[in-house]
Design an enzyme around this catalytic site. Structure first.
Site, short mmCIF file in Angstrom:
data_model
loop_
_atom_site.label_atom_id
_atom_site.label_comp_id
_atom_site.label_asym_id
_atom_site.label_seq_id
_atom_site.Cartn_x
_atom_site.Cartn_y
_atom_site.Cartn_z
CG ASP A 111 -4.03 2.73 2.73
OD1 ASP A 111 -5.27 2.60 2.80
OD2 ASP A 111 -3.28 2.62 3.72
CD GLU A 170 -5.50 1.94 12.93
OE1 GLU A 170 -5.65 2.00 11.70
OE2 GLU A 170 -4.41 2.15 13.51
O1 KIV Z 1 -1.74 1.99 6.40
C1 KIV Z 1 -1.96 0.88 6.91
O2 KIV Z 1 -1.09 0.00 6.93
C2 KIV Z 1 -3.28 0.64 7.46
C3 KIV Z 1 -3.50 -0.61 8.24
C4 KIV Z 1 -2.63 -0.73 9.40
C5 KIV Z 1 -4.93 -0.84 8.54
O3 KIV Z 1 -4.14 1.43 7.28
#
Ligand code: KIV
Length: 281
Positions: free
Chosen positions: A89, A188
């Site tokens: 991320d 989501e």
């Molecule tokens: O940050 C995360 O773990 C996520 C997922 C739950 C999709 O974005």
């Protein structure tokens, strides 16, 4: 591991993209080496999510997660896996300012961790950034609907796409990020009809979290399904084990045995006299 995975190496981004409408994509979050080792044989995709801020660091939201945290946990997950595709991320504030800022952050994370792709939150407003990264060798997983980095503008972690206008906006967002080149889209917290329409409309896989079985794959936070995170449990989580209870029970037993001098026993000690002799150490 899926039959379509590359047995000679990790599942690749093109292999995942090709799973549109085919075998469902199995994805879970991973933040550490030991957990990645456990998940790797079962998952197509491991997501080093910024949810680690809440799950591992006890933060109230994901907003204070830093690039350094994502790099360190990304490295840990890469060390613990060899089959799954690993996606990291982009944390809040590290990509929204400009496509150039997004490229700097994403290329740094990919170079440091060796992960295959990054994930970022946002719909049509992020399309230009997704196209910019994709054209420069950075595959992007998009994330629309309930976007935890927008907790303050959303007024909490609330499901999205309810009502015609909101549903239409989500569909427009999905089309925009797919057109921009996202190789898959996390959808989501939305109603089944919206997730289904999006999945039927775009030509890249959707990965649902609280978005019904209509999606091309599913993702959940691993600690949620294992009962290791109980600050709150969203409706869409299914708990497959109660490891939190198992940890409490095991640690309680250890504490009792230390206090009662039952632990350590002879077999856990060096140089304990056995039958009147000194045992070899
Ligand atoms: O940050 C995360 O773990 C996520 C997922 C739950 C999709 O974005």
């Amino acid at each position: 591991m899926s039959a379509t995975s590359n047995k000679m190496g990790r599942m690749s981004v093109p292999q995942l993209r090709a799973r549109k409408g085919a075998e469902p994509i199995v994805c879970l979050t991973a933040y550490t080496t030991p957990m990645a080792q456990r998940l790797d044989e079962h998952c197509d995709l491991l997501l080093v999510g910024d949810s680690l801020g809440m799950v591992v660091y006890g933060m109230e939201s994901t907003l204070a997660v830093t690039v350094d945290m994502m790099v360190n946990h990304g490295k840990a997950v890469m060390r613990g896996s060899k089959n799954a595709c690993v996606v990291v991320d982009l944390p809040f504030g590290s990509y929204q300012e400009s496509k150039e800022q997004a490229f700097r952050t994403a290329s740094h994370i990919i170079a440091e961790t060796g992960c295959a792709a990054v994930k970022l939150e946002g719909g049509a407003e992020m399309a230009e950034t997704i196209a910019f990264l994709n054209a420069r060798g950075i595959p992007v997983m998009a994330h629309i609907g309930l976007m935890p980095q927008q907790v303050n503008t959303m007024g909490g972690f609330k499901s999205q796409g309810r009502g015609d206008e909101a549903a239409q906006k989500m569909i427009t967002d999905a089309k925009a990020v797919a057109k921009a080149g996202a190789f898959c889209v996390v959808v989501e917290g939305t109603v089944e009809a919206v997730a289904r329409t999006i999945t039927e409309t775009i030509d890249v896989p959707t990965i649902g979290i609280g978005a019904s079985v209509a999606c091309d794959g599913q993702v959940l936070v691993t600690e949620d399904i294992l009962g290791l995170f109980s600050d709150f449990t969203p409706k869409f989580v299914k708990r497959y084990a109660d490891l939190g209870d198992a940890v409490s029970k095991a640690v309680g037993q250890y504490a009792d045995e230390v206090r009662n001098r039952q632990f350590p026993a002879d077999e856990h000690c060096f140089g304990i006299a056995k039958k009147g002799k000194l045992r070899a150490v």
